[in-house]
Design a protein around this motif. Structure first.
Motif, PDB file in Angstrom:
ATOM      1  N   GLU A  83      45.711  14.810  39.101  1.00  0.00           N
ATOM      2  CA  GLU A  83      45.483  15.670  37.946  1.00  0.00           C
ATOM      3  C   GLU A  83      46.183  17.014  38.102  1.00  0.00           C
ATOM      4  O   GLU A  83      46.743  17.540  37.147  1.00  0.00           O
ATOM      5  CB  GLU A  83      43.985  15.858  37.704  1.00  0.00           C
ATOM      6  CG  GLU A  83      43.310  14.600  37.192  1.00  0.00           C
ATOM      7  CD  GLU A  83      41.792  14.689  37.175  1.00  0.00           C
ATOM      8  OE1 GLU A  83      41.227  15.787  37.387  1.00  0.00           O
ATOM      9  OE2 GLU A  83      41.158  13.640  36.935  1.00  0.00           O
ATOM     10  N   VAL A  84      46.164  17.557  39.307  1.00  0.00           N
ATOM     11  CA  VAL A  84      46.877  18.814  39.569  1.00  0.00           C
ATOM     12  C   VAL A  84      48.366  18.614  39.346  1.00  0.00           C
ATOM     13  O   VAL A  84      49.030  19.433  38.697  1.00  0.00           O
ATOM     14  CB  VAL A  84      46.592  19.326  41.008  1.00  0.00           C
ATOM     15  CG1 VAL A  84      47.567  20.416  41.415  1.00  0.00           C
ATOM     16  CG2 VAL A  84      45.160  19.810  41.120  1.00  0.00           C
ATOM     17  N   LEU A  85      48.913  17.533  39.867  1.00  0.00           N
ATOM     18  CA  LEU A  85      50.342  17.262  39.685  1.00  0.00           C
ATOM     19  C   LEU A  85      50.686  17.062  38.209  1.00  0.00           C
ATOM     20  O   LEU A  85      51.709  17.557  37.724  1.00  0.00           O
ATOM     21  CB  LEU A  85      50.762  16.028  40.487  1.00  0.00           C
ATOM     22  CG  LEU A  85      50.809  16.182  41.998  1.00  0.00           C
ATOM     23  CD1 LEU A  85      51.187  14.860  42.655  1.00  0.00           C
ATOM     24  CD2 LEU A  85      51.766  17.283  42.421  1.00  0.00           C
ATOM     25  N   ALA A  86      49.840  16.359  37.487  1.00  0.00           N
ATOM     26  CA  ALA A  86      50.097  16.092  36.063  1.00  0.00           C
ATOM     27  C   ALA A  86      50.030  17.365  35.233  1.00  0.00           C
ATOM     28  O   ALA A  86      50.711  17.474  34.202  1.00  0.00           O
ATOM     29  CB  ALA A  86      49.103  15.066  35.534  1.00  0.00           C
ATOM     30  N   PRO A  91      57.632  18.376  36.483  1.00  0.00           N
ATOM     31  CA  PRO A  91      57.202  17.263  37.331  1.00  0.00           C
ATOM     32  C   PRO A  91      57.545  17.517  38.799  1.00  0.00           C
ATOM     33  O   PRO A  91      58.553  18.136  39.113  1.00  0.00           O
ATOM     34  CB  PRO A  91      57.989  16.066  36.803  1.00  0.00           C
ATOM     35  CG  PRO A  91      58.812  16.546  35.669  1.00  0.00           C
ATOM     36  CD  PRO A  91      58.631  18.023  35.520  1.00  0.00           C
ATOM     37  N   VAL A  92      56.670  17.062  39.666  1.00  0.00           N
ATOM     38  CA  VAL A  92      56.875  17.199  41.106  1.00  0.00           C
ATOM     39  C   VAL A  92      57.156  15.819  41.663  1.00  0.00           C
ATOM     40  O   VAL A  92      56.382  14.891  41.455  1.00  0.00           O
ATOM     41  CB  VAL A  92      55.625  17.799  41.780  1.00  0.00           C
ATOM     42  CG1 VAL A  92      55.802  17.850  43.291  1.00  0.00           C
ATOM     43  CG2 VAL A  92      55.319  19.174  41.222  1.00  0.00           C
ATOM     44  N   GLU A  93      58.275  15.701  42.323  1.00  0.00           N
ATOM     45  CA  GLU A  93      58.641  14.426  42.944  1.00  0.00           C
ATOM     46  C   GLU A  93      58.302  14.490  44.431  1.00  0.00           C
ATOM     47  O   GLU A  93      58.813  15.335  45.155  1.00  0.00           O
ATOM     48  CB  GLU A  93      60.138  14.149  42.763  1.00  0.00           C
ATOM     49  CG  GLU A  93      60.555  13.919  41.328  1.00  0.00           C
ATOM     50  CD  GLU A  93      59.955  12.652  40.732  1.00  0.00           C
ATOM     51  OE1 GLU A  93      59.810  11.652  41.470  1.00  0.00           O
ATOM     52  OE2 GLU A  93      59.614  12.674  39.539  1.00  0.00           O
ATOM     53  N   LEU A  94      57.422  13.624  44.846  1.00  0.00           N
ATOM     54  CA  LEU A  94      57.055  13.543  46.252  1.00  0.00           C
ATOM     55  C   LEU A  94      57.326  12.136  46.760  1.00  0.00           C
ATOM     56  O   LEU A  94      57.117  11.161  46.037  1.00  0.00           O
ATOM     57  CB  LEU A  94      55.560  13.832  46.434  1.00  0.00           C
ATOM     58  CG  LEU A  94      55.078  15.244  46.151  1.00  0.00           C
ATOM     59  CD1 LEU A  94      53.557  15.291  46.189  1.00  0.00           C
ATOM     60  CD2 LEU A  94      55.646  16.215  47.168  1.00  0.00           C
ATOM     61  N   ILE A 102      49.579  14.615  52.142  1.00  0.00           N
ATOM     62  CA  ILE A 102      48.834  15.622  51.386  1.00  0.00           C
ATOM     63  C   ILE A 102      47.425  15.123  51.082  1.00  0.00           C
ATOM     64  O   ILE A 102      46.439  15.842  51.293  1.00  0.00           O
ATOM     65  CB  ILE A 102      49.588  15.996  50.090  1.00  0.00           C
ATOM     66  CG1 ILE A 102      50.853  16.782  50.443  1.00  0.00           C
ATOM     67  CG2 ILE A 102      48.696  16.791  49.134  1.00  0.00           C
ATOM     68  CD1 ILE A 102      51.825  16.967  49.292  1.00  0.00           C
ATOM     69  N   VAL A 103      47.307  13.892  50.608  1.00  0.00           N
ATOM     70  CA  VAL A 103      45.988  13.342  50.294  1.00  0.00           C
ATOM     71  C   VAL A 103      45.136  13.262  51.557  1.00  0.00           C
ATOM     72  O   VAL A 103      43.949  13.617  51.550  1.00  0.00           O
ATOM     73  CB  VAL A 103      46.096  11.972  49.599  1.00  0.00           C
ATOM     74  CG1 VAL A 103      44.751  11.278  49.518  1.00  0.00           C
ATOM     75  CG2 VAL A 103      46.703  12.132  48.209  1.00  0.00           C
ATOM     76  N   GLU A 104      45.718  12.828  52.656  1.00  0.00           N
ATOM     77  CA  GLU A 104      44.977  12.735  53.913  1.00  0.00           C
ATOM     78  C   GLU A 104      44.494  14.120  54.358  1.00  0.00           C
ATOM     79  O   GLU A 104      43.353  14.267  54.820  1.00  0.00           O
ATOM     80  CB  GLU A 104      45.839  12.096  55.004  1.00  0.00           C
ATOM     81  CG  GLU A 104      45.110  11.862  56.306  1.00  0.00           C
ATOM     82  CD  GLU A 104      43.929  10.915  56.173  1.00  0.00           C
ATOM     83  OE1 GLU A 104      42.924  11.126  56.881  1.00  0.00           O
ATOM     84  OE2 GLU A 104      43.983   9.973  55.359  1.00  0.00           O
ATOM     85  N   THR A 105      45.339  15.124  54.207  1.00  0.00           N
ATOM     86  CA  THR A 105      44.948  16.487  54.580  1.00  0.00           C
ATOM     87  C   THR A 105      43.806  16.975  53.699  1.00  0.00           C
ATOM     88  O   THR A 105      42.832  17.561  54.193  1.00  0.00           O
ATOM     89  CB  THR A 105      46.159  17.440  54.478  1.00  0.00           C
ATOM     90  OG1 THR A 105      47.197  16.952  55.335  1.00  0.00           O
ATOM     91  CG2 THR A 105      45.779  18.848  54.889  1.00  0.00           C
TER      92      THR A 105
END
Length: 171
Positions: A83-86, A91-94, A102-105
């Motif tokens: 949701e933060v990225l959206a 757009p953020v390309e990861l 990032i999710v694990e952190t």
């Protein structure tokens, strides 16, 4: 009961039941199979003495239930990240690897906040997310600024431990 042989017995006797129970709970047979597997892996990595096989299902259910909670918490964190990225204007390309890190952190920080005493976690959040000064936090929580400094030291130590674990897994 502990050891590989005992876990094998538990697996033979209870895996099918556990997978079915998880399937009803999660509504996804593939996810249920994964978590049933993870439950037995947890038994191998963190042995627990079960002197009574009649209690095995209760223990397996407790372990599996905790794994479900971890899964749901992770899914919640991942959804919030999406949701933060959206919401970003550009757009953020990861890479999938960066996204996973990032999710694990975020999940580790969430776990850290769950472990911390409530007032310590609140002080940390007020500082890091709201940008409040220690004095503002002290006023809001009705404690001394020195207490807030102690709270923040406790939270920062936990953050450093996360960083050390991350650096050990990368290096």
């Amino acid at each position: 009961m502990s050891g590989v042989a005992e876990v094998e017995i538990l697996y033979d006797q209870h895996h099918s039941w556990l997978k079915t129970w998880l399937g009803r709970r999660l509504g996804c047979p593939a996810l249920a199979a994964d978590l049933a597997h993870d439950t037995f892996v947890r038994l191998l990595t963190k042995p627990h003495s079960l002197n009574n096989l009649d209690r095995a299902r209760g223990y397996l259910r407790t372990v599996a239930d905790r794994l479900c909670i971890d899964l749901w918490r992770r899914q919640s964190v991942e959804q919030a990240w999406r949701e933060v990225l959206a919401a970003r204007p550009e757009p953020v390309e990861l890479s999938p690897e960066s996204h996973a890190i990032i999710v694990e952190t975020f999940c580790e920080i969430d776990q850290m906040l769950q472990r911390l005493p409530e007032r310590v976690a609140t002080a940390f959040m007020l500082s890091q997310l709201n940008g409040l000064t220690y004095q503002q936090i002290a006023t809001q929580l009705k404690v001394s600024e020195r207490t807030i400094k102690n709270y923040m030291a406790q939270a920062m130590l936990e953050c450093m431990l996360i960083e050390v674990r991350h650096n050990q897994s990368v290096g």
